[in-house]
Design an enzyme around this catalytic site. Structure first.
Site, PDB file in Angstrom:
ATOM      1  N   VAL A  15       0.838  -1.203   0.000  1.00  0.00           N
ATOM      2  CA  VAL A  15       0.000   0.000   0.000  1.00  0.00           C
ATOM      3  C   VAL A  15       0.874   1.255   0.000  1.00  0.00           C
ATOM      4  O   VAL A  15       0.622   2.201  -0.752  1.00  0.00           O
ATOM      5  CB  VAL A  15      -0.982  -0.005   1.183  1.00  0.00           C
ATOM      6  CG1 VAL A  15      -1.764   1.303   1.230  1.00  0.00           C
ATOM      7  CG2 VAL A  15      -1.954  -1.176   1.064  1.00  0.00           C
ATOM      8  N   LYS A 106      -7.328  -0.713   9.613  1.00  0.00           N
ATOM      9  CA  LYS A 106      -8.660  -0.994  10.173  1.00  0.00           C
ATOM     10  C   LYS A 106      -8.587  -1.585  11.572  1.00  0.00           C
ATOM     11  O   LYS A 106      -9.432  -1.316  12.421  1.00  0.00           O
ATOM     12  CB  LYS A 106      -9.450  -1.925   9.278  1.00  0.00           C
ATOM     13  CG  LYS A 106      -8.737  -3.240   9.040  1.00  0.00           C
ATOM     14  CD  LYS A 106      -9.365  -4.045   7.936  1.00  0.00           C
ATOM     15  CE  LYS A 106      -8.446  -5.180   7.541  1.00  0.00           C
ATOM     16  NZ  LYS A 106      -7.218  -4.751   6.843  1.00  0.00           N
ATOM     17  N   ILE A 137     -13.292   2.020  -2.210  1.00  0.00           N
ATOM     18  CA  ILE A 137     -14.673   2.519  -2.247  1.00  0.00           C
ATOM     19  C   ILE A 137     -14.827   3.671  -1.262  1.00  0.00           C
ATOM     20  O   ILE A 137     -14.578   3.486  -0.076  1.00  0.00           O
ATOM     21  CB  ILE A 137     -15.678   1.409  -1.865  1.00  0.00           C
ATOM     22  CG1 ILE A 137     -15.384   0.117  -2.628  1.00  0.00           C
ATOM     23  CG2 ILE A 137     -17.098   1.870  -2.102  1.00  0.00           C
ATOM     24  CD1 ILE A 137     -16.256  -1.045  -2.188  1.00  0.00           C
ATOM     25  N   GLY A 188      -3.172 -14.303  -4.666  1.00  0.00           N
ATOM     26  CA  GLY A 188      -2.874 -13.135  -3.836  1.00  0.00           C
ATOM     27  C   GLY A 188      -4.101 -12.509  -3.195  1.00  0.00           C
ATOM     28  O   GLY A 188      -4.027 -11.425  -2.636  1.00  0.00           O
ATOM     29  N   ASP A 202     -11.623  -9.733  10.376  1.00  0.00           N
ATOM     30  CA  ASP A 202     -11.327  -8.583   9.520  1.00  0.00           C
ATOM     31  C   ASP A 202     -12.621  -7.832   9.170  1.00  0.00           C
ATOM     32  O   ASP A 202     -12.685  -6.601   9.254  1.00  0.00           O
ATOM     33  CB  ASP A 202     -10.628  -9.075   8.246  1.00  0.00           C
ATOM     34  CG  ASP A 202     -10.394  -7.956   7.256  1.00  0.00           C
ATOM     35  OD1 ASP A 202      -9.403  -7.227   7.421  1.00  0.00           O
ATOM     36  OD2 ASP A 202     -11.212  -7.808   6.325  1.00  0.00           O
ATOM     37  N   LYS A 206     -14.166  -3.832  10.264  1.00  0.00           N
ATOM     38  CA  LYS A 206     -14.722  -2.839   9.337  1.00  0.00           C
ATOM     39  C   LYS A 206     -16.165  -2.498   9.715  1.00  0.00           C
ATOM     40  O   LYS A 206     -16.578  -1.347   9.618  1.00  0.00           O
ATOM     41  CB  LYS A 206     -14.649  -3.378   7.917  1.00  0.00           C
ATOM     42  CG  LYS A 206     -13.188  -3.505   7.436  1.00  0.00           C
ATOM     43  CD  LYS A 206     -13.078  -4.389   6.218  1.00  0.00           C
ATOM     44  CE  LYS A 206     -11.635  -4.540   5.760  1.00  0.00           C
ATOM     45  NZ  LYS A 206     -11.500  -5.608   4.752  1.00  0.00           N
ATOM     46  N   GLY A 303      -5.958  -4.156  -2.365  1.00  0.00           N
ATOM     47  CA  GLY A 303      -5.044  -3.953  -3.484  1.00  0.00           C
ATOM     48  C   GLY A 303      -4.255  -2.671  -3.304  1.00  0.00           C
ATOM     49  O   GLY A 303      -4.734  -1.714  -2.709  1.00  0.00           O
TER      50      GLY A 303
END
Lengths: 433, 433
Positions: A15, A106, A137, A188, A202, A206, A303
């Site tokens: 990232v 997060k 998004i 991946g 995870d 969020k 990504g």
């Protein structure tokens, strides 16, 4: 500030590399919007000698946090190192040094968001974390700005790409969980250790962040009930399909009568629901507002470049605030005191699959048990099993309380002729809701 | 400004009534976010005596624009009267009187957006128009804020609910265009005079606004090539279906090599494309960004309360700017000089259906004509027609230029044995693009 804003980066993984790439390659667009240059001045890394796929010629790599956090030329810190304790400490130090912070973390925001936001406010700094939920998004802005005038009642999300990829493969190609996970890892879309993803943690992080912003109430990670996708049987996917449902790992946050409910679980989602078409590694968040009705935000949930887009868009917003002299103002205190719904107040439809003796009276007993708890059926499917004398029964209820359904799960196996509950799931998106 | 912000409304139709309802019923949420009360103080109407379904006890109704536009207590004007000339003049007067403006008027913004934005800037006023595109979907913010750091390359929208409703009914239920339009009118999804909707003009206005914001270039309404849905044959829907496409009225805006292309036309959209699942009166806007990849924003494109949500969210944003003392700053001058693509530069896949004599050599001649223009086929379907000796031929090309396709449309009917072109459409969303 002059005609340049300098950014310090904590971490230079996929990232972080994306952030450098976007700031370099979109420099003209940034310059046009902000009237000033944006430059990544220095980066905190573990190993400055490591070979990287991003050009860092113009950037100072350091292993000393102070070089980034206490550089007076740096105004904005981007935290993309991950992890909890160290990242938290760096961000608190950044605020003390009057630097604004953007993070994609997060885990950290779900656990310590309130503390960090308070530290930001006290120091008149901005704290943005759009990239922490659903990657590229712009869903947090959608909720806090785009729907700011509405009262949001429900947020449902497919917010974990790994599990959505696995479930899509199981659903479309009849792949086993293990094979689908392996394929996701090869492509991946899943980590070597997929525990946090497939276990639902995870997604839970969020959903805690989304719930907090959508309902203007505190949502702690431990308020989120979580179950993962590891034990989903292909049979339940297939029966679901037959009845018009798709299996998805759904994060569901509800707020009514000023009471909160947040859960993450494999869910049989009606094929009529907008989320049911979200496939593979994609994410989407469905928001139901009292006035606006149904909206949905769809895109890549992870990504390097999508996540970096969200981060740099946060940096742009924050620099605009700096230029206007209005940083430190975006935080609004939660409005409602947190109150969790009890199982009796949590409503839903439920799917249960069980094995029973295929003999007179058994179905009658099952049906009378449901009736006893005031529950009725939307779907009933009974199929003889190959093993002689046994039947597989699939039931989908109309809306009822979670408490009732818990009672059913406890009482069913005690009935004469009922052998075993093979699977049970929540059902969402049916027209009756 | 004190502890109250007064809003003046121009118009009190369905959307205006929605604005009053939301401001009244969400007062506590607004108060919490802004720290001040928001009140609709007065409304410009044609007939103050008219019976209305909204409570206006606390609101002053007037037929004199000056009562609203020149009231020194009013800071924010919400324009929901519709139409062009009068609305434009009122808004220009509002800016002169240093009032901020929110509008839902797509016709006006598409035609005079630049002039109005300039007038706002000159007067240090805010001008917001989120509600003008796709009703309750916060798509303009998604583009200008959420994706501000990215370079957007394509915006595709289903931005007209009337036509999407009609096409959904034709597609799912084999209804004729006329019956579907009649049903849409009965349900309130189509106007008594549906010309602007079914002709594509309404969608064109929205695409002009979207293109301008997404690509940071001027887009005028006359730059948008438009065709409507009136002449779609059920046969083409059915063949499309057979080949994996759904017929949608798609607004498509493309920007590459700093060249622009904007069009609105019935399009055969791959069923794999996220927009293909957008049904009935719903709207959605698909945005492809260089870094973020595919995103989509979905929701209600019209309706009193959804549209009013977007308007009041704009009012909230604007009051925040007022409180921070930073109004008049949201406008960024277009960056790129407008340059339209030529037909030779506009690429796409195309579908064509024709009738030809079912005899040796005819298909060979067709195929050789396509070959002459360097075009090849993705799909070929040939079916004998009931009328003896005739064949119906459906062709879908691989990517080619619009110029080539225009040439084909001109040359095909001249071929021996080719009787008539029955229909032709653009194809979108195929994997090869």
């Amino acid at each position: 500030m002059g005609n340049k804003v300098s950014v310090g980066l904590l971490g230079l993984g996929v990232v972080g590399s994306g952030v450098i790439k976007i700031i370099e390659s979109h420099q003209e667009k940034l310059m046009h919007q902000l009237g000033c240059e944006v430059q990544v001045k220095s980066v905190l890394v573990r190993n400055p000698e490591k070979q990287r796929d991003v050009n860092t010629d113009r950037t100072f790599l350091t292993t000393n946090p102070d070089d980034v956090l206490n550089d007076p030329e740096i105004d904005v810190i981007v935290e993309v190192m991950g992890g909890i304790d160290e990242a938290r400490q760096h961000i608190l130090n950044a605020f003390k040094a009057k630097k604004h912070v953007v993070t994609a973390n997060k885990d950290l925001v779900a656990l310590h968001g309130k503390e960090l936001q308070n530290a930001a406010s006290q120091n008149k700094c901005d704290f943005y974390y759009e990239a922490s939920v659903a990657g590229g998004i712009p869903i947090l802005r959608g909720i806090t700005d785009g729907l700011s005038s509405d009262r949001i009642q429900q947020v449902m999300g497919i917010v974990n790409g790994t599990t959505n990829y696995i479930l899509t493969k199981m659903d479309n190609e009849g792949m086993s969980y293990e094979d689908a996970l392996k394929e996701a890892q090869e492509l991946g879309f899943a980590e070597a250790d997929p525990t946090a993803d497939v276990g639902g943690l995870d997604a839970a992080r969020k959903m805690a962040i989304l719930g907090r912003l959508a309902f203007s109430t505190d949502v702690d990670l431990e308020d989120v009930e979580v179950s993962g996708i590891k034990n989903i049987a292909l049979e339940d996917l297939q029966y679901g399909n037959q009845l018009g449902y798709t299996m998805k790992l759904i994060g569901n946050a509800n707020f009514s009568n000023q009471q909160l409910e947040v859960e993450v679980q494999p869910t049989l989602l009606s094929k009529e629901h907008p989320l049911s078409d979200v496939k593979n590694e994609y994410n989407a968040v469905y928001v139901y507002g009292e006035a606006v009705g149904e909206t949905m935000f769809y895109g890549p949930g992870a990504g390097s470049l999508p996540t970096a887009t969200a981060i740099v868009s946060d940096v742009v917003a924050l620099i605009k605030n700096m230029l206007l002299g209005v940083t430190g103002n975006q935080f609004v205190e939660p409005y409602f005191k947190k109150e969790l719904k009890t199982p009796a107040e949590r409503l839903g439809q439920y799917y249960v699959r069980l094995h029973a003796n295929d003999e007179p009276g058994v179905f009658q007993a099952i049906s009378s048990l449901f009736n006893q708890f005031g529950m009725s059926f939307k779907h009933i499917l009974q199929t003889p099993l190959e093993k002689h004398g046994l039947a597989e029964i699939v039931l989908v209820t109309h809306q009822t309380s979670l408490e009732n359904f818990h009672n059913i799960l406890e009482e069913l196996p005690k009935l004469d002729g009922v052998l075993e509950i093979k699977g049970h799931y929540k059902v969402e998106g049916d027209a009756e809701q």
